[in-house]
Structures are given as C-alpha cells and as structure tokens.
Scaffold this active site. Structure first.
Site, PDB file in Angstrom:
ATOM      1  N   GLU A 114      50.182  33.035  33.381  1.00 38.44           N
ATOM      2  CA  GLU A 114      49.054  33.295  32.476  1.00 38.44           C
ATOM      3  C   GLU A 114      49.531  33.489  31.033  1.00 38.44           C
ATOM      4  O   GLU A 114      48.888  33.021  30.087  1.00 38.44           O
ATOM      5  CB  GLU A 114      48.283  34.528  32.958  1.00 38.44           C
ATOM      6  N   ASN A 119      32.904  42.509  34.364  1.00 33.86           N
ATOM      7  CA  ASN A 119      33.876  43.559  34.683  1.00 33.86           C
ATOM      8  C   ASN A 119      34.900  43.817  33.576  1.00 33.86           C
ATOM      9  O   ASN A 119      35.977  44.367  33.812  1.00 33.86           O
ATOM     10  CB  ASN A 119      34.535  43.315  36.054  1.00 33.86           C
ATOM     11  N   LYS A 140      37.456  40.733  28.227  1.00 37.72           N
ATOM     12  CA  LYS A 140      36.524  39.617  28.383  1.00 37.72           C
ATOM     13  C   LYS A 140      35.415  39.706  27.324  1.00 37.72           C
ATOM     14  O   LYS A 140      35.273  40.736  26.643  1.00 37.72           O
ATOM     15  CB  LYS A 140      35.950  39.651  29.805  1.00 37.72           C
ATOM     16  N   TYR A 144      41.797  30.238  36.005  1.00 34.61           N
ATOM     17  CA  TYR A 144      41.154  30.609  37.269  1.00 34.61           C
ATOM     18  C   TYR A 144      41.255  29.474  38.290  1.00 34.61           C
ATOM     19  O   TYR A 144      40.315  29.235  39.048  1.00 34.61           O
ATOM     20  CB  TYR A 144      39.694  30.962  37.022  1.00 34.61           C
ATOM     21  N   HIS A 152      40.573  41.566  32.343  1.00 36.13           N
ATOM     22  CA  HIS A 152      41.381  40.823  33.315  1.00 36.13           C
ATOM     23  C   HIS A 152      42.814  41.329  33.240  1.00 36.13           C
ATOM     24  O   HIS A 152      43.316  41.631  32.154  1.00 36.13           O
ATOM     25  CB  HIS A 152      41.380  39.319  32.996  1.00 36.13           C
TER      26      HIS A 152
HETATM   27  O1  DGI Z   1      41.864  39.338  39.305  1.00 35.90           O
HETATM   28  P1  DGI Z   1      40.467  39.905  39.294  1.00 35.90           P
HETATM   29  O2  DGI Z   1      39.703  39.586  38.044  1.00 35.90           O
HETATM   30  O3  DGI Z   1      40.415  41.378  39.616  1.00 35.90           O
HETATM   31  O4  DGI Z   1      39.692  39.207  40.511  1.00 35.90           O
HETATM   32  P2  DGI Z   1      39.634  37.722  41.025  1.00 35.90           P
HETATM   33  O5  DGI Z   1      40.800  36.900  40.561  1.00 35.90           O
HETATM   34  O6  DGI Z   1      39.370  37.787  42.498  1.00 35.90           O
HETATM   35  O7  DGI Z   1      38.303  37.128  40.358  1.00 35.90           O
HETATM   36  C1  DGI Z   1      38.302  36.680  39.043  1.00 35.90           C
HETATM   37  C2  DGI Z   1      36.986  36.997  38.403  1.00 35.90           C
HETATM   38  O8  DGI Z   1      35.968  36.216  39.008  1.00 35.90           O
HETATM   39  C3  DGI Z   1      36.541  38.433  38.605  1.00 35.90           C
HETATM   40  O9  DGI Z   1      37.063  39.276  37.595  1.00 35.90           O
HETATM   41  C4  DGI Z   1      35.048  38.329  38.570  1.00 35.90           C
HETATM   42  C5  DGI Z   1      34.770  36.958  39.109  1.00 35.90           C
HETATM   43  N1  DGI Z   1      34.412  36.977  40.538  1.00 35.90           N
HETATM   44  C6  DGI Z   1      35.249  37.068  41.594  1.00 35.90           C
HETATM   45  N2  DGI Z   1      34.567  37.002  42.748  1.00 35.90           N
HETATM   46  C7  DGI Z   1      33.274  36.849  42.401  1.00 35.90           C
HETATM   47  C8  DGI Z   1      33.183  36.842  40.995  1.00 35.90           C
HETATM   48  N3  DGI Z   1      32.016  36.709  40.326  1.00 35.90           N
HETATM   49  C9  DGI Z   1      30.910  36.599  41.055  1.00 35.90           C
HETATM   50  N4  DGI Z   1      29.757  36.494  40.392  1.00 35.90           N
HETATM   51  N5  DGI Z   1      30.909  36.599  42.414  1.00 35.90           N
HETATM   52  C10 DGI Z   1      32.067  36.712  43.151  1.00 35.90           C
HETATM   53  O10 DGI Z   1      32.072  36.716  44.384  1.00 35.90           O
END
Ligand code: DGI
Length: 153
Positions: A130, A116, A13, A53, A119
């Site tokens: 994707e 974080n 990212k 997303y 991805h």
């Molecule tokens: O597949 P991941 O990246 O591990 O996780 P995901 O698909 O549940 O979420 C996608 C991204 O969205 C994740 O890397 C960070 C962001 N995100 C997910 N849940 C939250 C979030 N960002 C914020 N600020 N708050 C959330 O609750």
C-alpha cells in the site's frame, strides 16, 4: 520481531476529512509515540482504488465503496515505529464501527461500516504494498526523532 523502522499505511477516508477529524486521528498516532514519515492529500481514482482494494473487486459493496472513496480527498499517511502495523489496527478499531471498542478511532468517531473514517494496513506485507501504491519513494522522509529515547527503552 518488529523493529522501530516498521512502517504502516494509515489513511483518513473522505468522511474523516469532511468531518474535520484529521488532526484528531494524526494526534492519536503522534501521542502514542509513532513517527510520521509521509503525508499527503490524495484525490483517488478508480485505478488506485482497484489496486488498493484488489481483494474486494467484484464484491457487491465494491462500487459503492469506490464511489465513496472518490467523493473527496483522502489523507494518506505513513507511520513508523515498533509494531506499528498491528498497533495501528488496534488504534483504528474493528472494521465495523458498531463492533469497535470505545477508545478506538472507529469506536469513538463512527457508526456505519461504509463510513468507517480510516484505513490501516492489516499486515507488514500489505503495508509495503500500500505504501508503494500511494507514495513515491522520495515522498517518504527518514528522520531522527529527538523523542525516541523517551519512548523506547
Ligand atoms: O481493512 P479494513 O478496512 O478494516 O476492512 P476490509 O479490508 O475488510 O474492508 C475494506 C473496506 O470495505 C472497509 O473499511 C469498509 C468496506 N467494507 C467491507 N466489507 C463491507 C464494506 N462495506 C460495505 N458496505 N459492506 C461490506 O460488507
């Protein structure tokens, strides 16, 4: 059964690119024995991120996340190898870096959920979707690794 040709989509990212973590992240996949079959820097736009997303569109954190994901280049990569989708997620660590184990990318290199670093596709089906979204077919290179016989029995 996962095959040696299973593929996953892994992205560094904008925070990871800005912090100079690209080589470290690629290196973890290379050293594990996975094969790089696609790589490019992408300046993402709303359309791409809304598709990528799709499951999060409309959630409260979505606008902030999209603006972060557009804040700089993303390194998009595709890796190939046995069980690479599941193993890729393990290499990345939990979504929230504070919950990620040391030794994982997020557990070693991150603190906040919204920064974080990387991805990784969460299933073989997501990976296929994707990869199609981020890469043209001709951007992906099938090649034979000379190391394969030292990695697979
Ligand atoms: O597949 P991941 O990246 O591990 O996780 P995901 O698909 O549940 O979420 C996608 C991204 O969205 C994740 O890397 C960070 C962001 N995100 C997910 N849940 C939250 C979030 N960002 C914020 N600020 N708050 C959330 O609750």
């Amino acid at each position: 059964m996962s095959s040696q040709t299973e593929r996953t989509f892994i992205a560094v990212k904008p925070d990871g690119v800005q912090r100079g973590l690209v080589s470290q992240i690629l290196s973890r996949f290379e050293k594990r024995g996975y094969k790089l079959v696609g790589i490019k820097l992408v300046q993402a736009d709303d359309k791409l991120l809304e598709q990528h997303y799709a499951e999060h569109v409309g959630k409260p954190f979505f606008p902030k996340m999209v603006s972060f994901m557009k804040s700089g280049p993303i390194l998009a990569t595709v890796w190939e190898g046995k069980d690479v989708v599941k193993q890729g997620r393990i290499i990345l660590g939990a979504t929230n870096p504070l919950a990620s184990a040391p030794g994982t990318i997020r557990g070693d290199l991150g603190i906040d959920l919204g920064r974080n670093v990387c991805h990784g596709s969460d299933s073989v089906e997501s990976a296929e979707r994707e990869i199609k979204l981020w890469f043209q077919k001709e951007d992906l290179i099938s090649w034979e690794s000379n190391q394969a016989k030292w990695i697979y029995e």
